[in-house]
Design a protein around this motif. Structure first.
Motif, PDB file in Angstrom:
ATOM      1  N   PRO A   1       0.852  -1.211   0.106  1.00  0.00           N
ATOM      2  CA  PRO A   1       0.139   0.053  -0.007  1.00  0.00           C
ATOM      3  C   PRO A   1       1.025   1.162  -0.092  1.00  0.00           C
TER       4      PRO A   1
ATOM      5  N   ILE B   1       2.245   1.626  -3.682  1.00  0.00           N
ATOM      6  CA  ILE B   1       1.191   1.937  -4.646  1.00  0.00           C
ATOM      7  C   ILE B   1       0.730   3.438  -4.574  1.00  0.00           C
ATOM      8  N   THR B   2       1.001   3.998  -3.328  1.00  0.00           N
ATOM      9  CA  THR B   2       0.414   5.449  -2.989  1.00  0.00           C
ATOM     10  C   THR B   2       1.674   6.274  -3.162  1.00  0.00           C
TER      11      THR B   2
ATOM     12  N   LYS C   1      -0.408  10.022  -2.894  1.00  0.00           N
ATOM     13  CA  LYS C   1      -1.670  10.094  -2.101  1.00  0.00           C
ATOM     14  C   LYS C   1      -1.801   9.375  -0.764  1.00  0.00           C
TER      15      LYS C   1
ATOM     16  N   ILE D   1      -3.400   5.993   1.573  1.00  0.00           N
ATOM     17  CA  ILE D   1      -3.739   5.060   1.375  1.00  0.00           C
ATOM     18  C   ILE D   1      -5.367   4.816   1.235  1.00  0.00           C
TER      19      ILE D   1
ATOM     20  N   ASP E   1      -7.489   6.684   0.395  1.00  0.00           N
ATOM     21  CA  ASP E   1      -8.067   7.272  -0.727  1.00  0.00           C
ATOM     22  C   ASP E   1      -8.010   6.283  -1.943  1.00  0.00           C
ATOM     23  N   GLU E   2      -6.722   5.675  -1.953  1.00  0.00           N
ATOM     24  CA  GLU E   2      -6.420   4.605  -3.118  1.00  0.00           C
ATOM     25  C   GLU E   2      -7.791   3.198  -2.603  1.00  0.00           C
ATOM     26  N   ARG E   3      -7.972   3.032  -1.415  1.00  0.00           N
ATOM     27  CA  ARG E   3      -8.824   2.107  -1.163  1.00  0.00           C
ATOM     28  C   ARG E   3     -10.305   2.295  -1.645  1.00  0.00           C
TER      29      ARG E   3
ATOM     30  N   LEU F   1     -11.115   3.930  -4.082  1.00  0.00           N
ATOM     31  CA  LEU F   1     -11.524   3.492  -5.336  1.00  0.00           C
ATOM     32  C   LEU F   1     -11.655   2.210  -5.704  1.00  0.00           C
TER      33      LEU F   1
END
Lengths: 432, 262
Positions: A312, A315-316, B205, B207, B209-211, B213
């Motif tokens: 994670p 990825i970010t 960004k 994490i 916010d990624e989740r 999606l």
């Protein structure tokens, strides 16, 4: 006769050199701290059969899994053919198994040919994925020139070896049809019979091609064997012991530190007399503070990037990449090993794994979510290295981010990571 | 709360031992949103008539964030003090409202002298459903609503608990949709490893916010979870996406309470 002597010399030389380099890798791995992974042998054999031999963790990515399986099965089974080549090389025989196995031999050679073709096609696809499609998984800050070349070398060598094997068979097949010399009718050639029309028709030229490919193939294999200890491709051997020595505990469970337990017990109970333990530093600053299992994992890593692609933090856009943690550990370990070779056992350079290789920013970005550990097809645990290095920063240096120091302070004073009084812990029951 | 929350101290004074200790955890004790979930877990325990108690002011942080952050000293100090309290009350079985407490007490306390049967509240709910003691009736209907479940790392990957929370959703007359990254492939909310207590490192960004999606892709109206830290991160994520009207973040315990009208 001369051929046999040359072959035996090359074979012995290659085996000796490989043995020497493997011994060096083993020594480097054993520079790590001791950790006991000898428990539950039955479970360990089972997990090795499943994860290493059965490659069950590869299936999450089906395309790569199928092609990797072709190369893996091809590699293992074609070794039977290499055994024949070795015996032929030593005794000057030709296709010695053909007499022993009779009609089964045709089936075997036919099977090897089909596998060789599958290996060849898979390697071409893998090269394309890396160099033309440029899959994201194969890039990243740690994927510098050498790791990328290493991957391309491995695939190219495998393509060349398979091409030589098939060309050798094609020439042999043609010579068999010509009833030339010792080329007795043996084997079936479902793939190379399509290559044979491309070859010249003269028997001598064919015999030269057959011999040339035979030598190229076997010397290639021996050279490749000696390339392994320097390459990420070493995983083909270390994957098995590495999975055998897997962590069998739940992933959420972090290692306990017996040295700390002694001190805490002494702190809570002044009459407690701790057992004498080896004085070492808390956590990990350099590779020799890691366990031999961590170091074995570093040599096992084949840099596939499954860990990093599910991280994670990565990825970010954070700096952390679990693959880099493993690659840095290996690079530093090789450096420490080379220092020992050059300057003796007690030599220290002024470098360490922490700071010179892995930065603090990387280590603090980890959420300890275990995605990298779960993703690794050979059960490598980058998280343990990250946690151990955090332990060094916090317990030896008191260098945690300020907000974490606040959290520690709150926990110490009020028994909670936030600034709430322990006396208010039941207030939730009064509400609503 | 309507019902009185029994504490271990009171029970011990009366010479009683509860069947199970409810380990509330720091978030469950102090975080306003998590406090509500704590009360809901108590409502479930009360509803099915399990004899339980909490430690109340005798509870202290398990030490999880300290351990993940590398402070093994502080972790073991916390652990040993807690173990002394737990062993003092002769505790055998513990249910936690937080996957981090669950993991720490279950896996990391035995080595320090504290061995208990530890379950997470979603596992308790699952076993109550299996025993027929909990149903989904008499309360709010979830019919026709899409629900997705976010796997907390320390419940899922950390301890291989994937089915228990889903069992609590499957009895609802609703559509359970999985996110692209779910179960063993689940994406972290971003709070683990003591990240909850610090600013994230620089990156593109956050994490959570990624989740989001993944959540948006499912079209779910409810994101369920079973962790107070995931709760905070997911709720913040929904806010960032300005989807507070469309998407609710609920704990499995809250959904169970609502479905049964407790």
């Amino acid at each position: 006769m001369v051929g046999q002597v040359i072959f035996i010399i090359i074979l012995l030389g290659a085996v000796y050199l490989f043995g020497k380099n493997v011994a060096k890798v083993r020594r480097n791995i054993l520079l790590g701290r001791d950790t006991d992974r000898s428990d539950r042998p039955a479970e360990r054999w089972a997990i090795m059969a499943k994860v290493a031999l059965g490659q069950t963790k590869m299936v999450k990515r089906p395309v790569a899994a199928v092609m990797h399986f072709f190369i893996y099965v091809g590699f293992v089974i074609i070794n039977l053919e290499v055994l024949e080549i070795m015996i032929d090389g030593i005794f000057g025989s030709h296709r010695i198994f053909s007499k022993l196995l009779g009609s089964l031999y045709g089936l075997l050679i036919g099977g090897f040919e089909i596998l060789a073709l599958l290996v060849l096609v898979s390697c071409v696809v893998f090269l394309a994925r890396r160099n033309i499609l440029k899959l994201k998984r194969f890039s990243g800050i740690e994927m510098t020139v050498w790791p990328k070349s290493d991957a391309n070398y491995i695939l190219t060598i495998e393509i060349l070896l398979m091409t030589a094997f098939l060309t050798m068979n094609a020439a042999d097949y043609k010579l068999q049809l010509l009833h030339f010399g010792h080329y007795v009718q043996a084997g079936s050639f479902p793939v190379s019979e399509f290559i044979s029309p491309l070859l010249p028709s003269g028997a001598n030229a064919l015999a030269n091609i057959e011999r040339g490919c035979w030598w190229f193939h076997i010397i290639g294999i021996l050279a490749f064997l000696n390339y392994l200890p320097y390459s990420k491709h070493f995983h083909i051997l270390l994957a098995f012991p590495n999975v055998y020595y897997s962590n069998l505990k739940p992933k959420g469970e972090f290692t306990d530190m017996a040295s700390v337990t002694n001190e805490v017990k002494a702190m809570l109970n002044p009459s407690f007399v701790p057992e004498a333990t080896e004085v070492s530093r808390f956590g990990v600053k350099d590779v020799t503070d890691l366990s031999w299992k961590n170091l074995m994992e570093a040599y096992t890593c084949t840099e596939c990037g499954r860990c990093t692609s599910v991280c994670p933090a990565n990825i970010t856009g954070k700096l952390l990449s679990p693959r880099k943690i493993m690659m840095d550990t290996r690079d530093r370990l090789v450096e420490v090993g080379n220092n020992i070779d050059k300057h003796g056992k007690d030599h220290t350079d002024d470098k360490t794994l922490l700071d010179n290789y892995i930065t603090r920013e990387e280590l603090w970005a980890c959420t300890t979510c275990n995605a990298c550990v779960e993703a690794c097809p050979v059960n490598i645990n980058p998280l343990e290295i990250i946690t151990e290095m955090r332990r060094y920063m916090v317990m030896e240096e008191s260098q945690a981010p300020a907000s974490l120091n606040n959290m520690f302070g709150n926990m110490e004073n009020n028994g909670a990571p936030w600034k709430y009084s322990q006396a208010d812990r039941l207030n939730w029951a009064e509400k609503e | 709360m309507e019902q009185k929350i029994p504490t271990m101290a009171e029970m011990a004074a009366e010479g009683k031992e509860p069947e199970i200790l409810f380990w509330v955890g720091c978030a469950g004790s102090f975080d306003e949103r998590a406090q509500k979930i704590t009360r809901d877990i108590c409502k479930i325990l009360h509803h099915v008539g399990i004899s339980y108690a909490v430690l109340g002011t005798e509870e202290s942080c398990t030490g999880d964030p300290a351990k993940r952050a590398g402070n093994e000293f502080l972790f073991q100090m916390q652990a040993m003090v807690n173990i002394e309290v737990l062993n003092g009350y002769n505790i055998k079985k513990i249910v936690t409202g937080c996957p981090h407490c669950f993991n720490t007490i279950r896996n990391e306390y035995p080595g320090l002298g504290g061995t208990y049967e530890v379950i997470h509240h979603t596992q308790l709910i699952q076993s109550l459903i299996d025993e027929g003691k909990l149903k989904a009736e008499g309360g709010e209907s979830f019919k026709g609503r899409k629900i997705t479940f976010h796997d907390p790392c320390y419940l899922g990957r950390g301890n291989n608990v994937y089915e228990a929370p889903r069992a609590a959703l499957e009895i609802l007359d609703t559509e359970l949709v999985e996110m692209k990254r779910c179960k063993s492939n689940g994406l972290c909310c971003g709070a683990g490893g003591a990240q909850m207590f610090k600013e994230p490192e620089p990156g593109k960004k956050d994490i959570n916010d990624e989740r989001m999606l993944d959540v948006l892709e499912t079209g779910a109206q409810i994101v369920a979870s079973g962790c107070p830290f995931c709760m905070t991160m997911l709720t913040d994520g929904v806010k960032h996406m300005e989807k507070e009207q469309e998407i609710k973040v609920l704990d499995i315990a809250e959904i169970t309470v609502r479905a049964n009208g407790l």
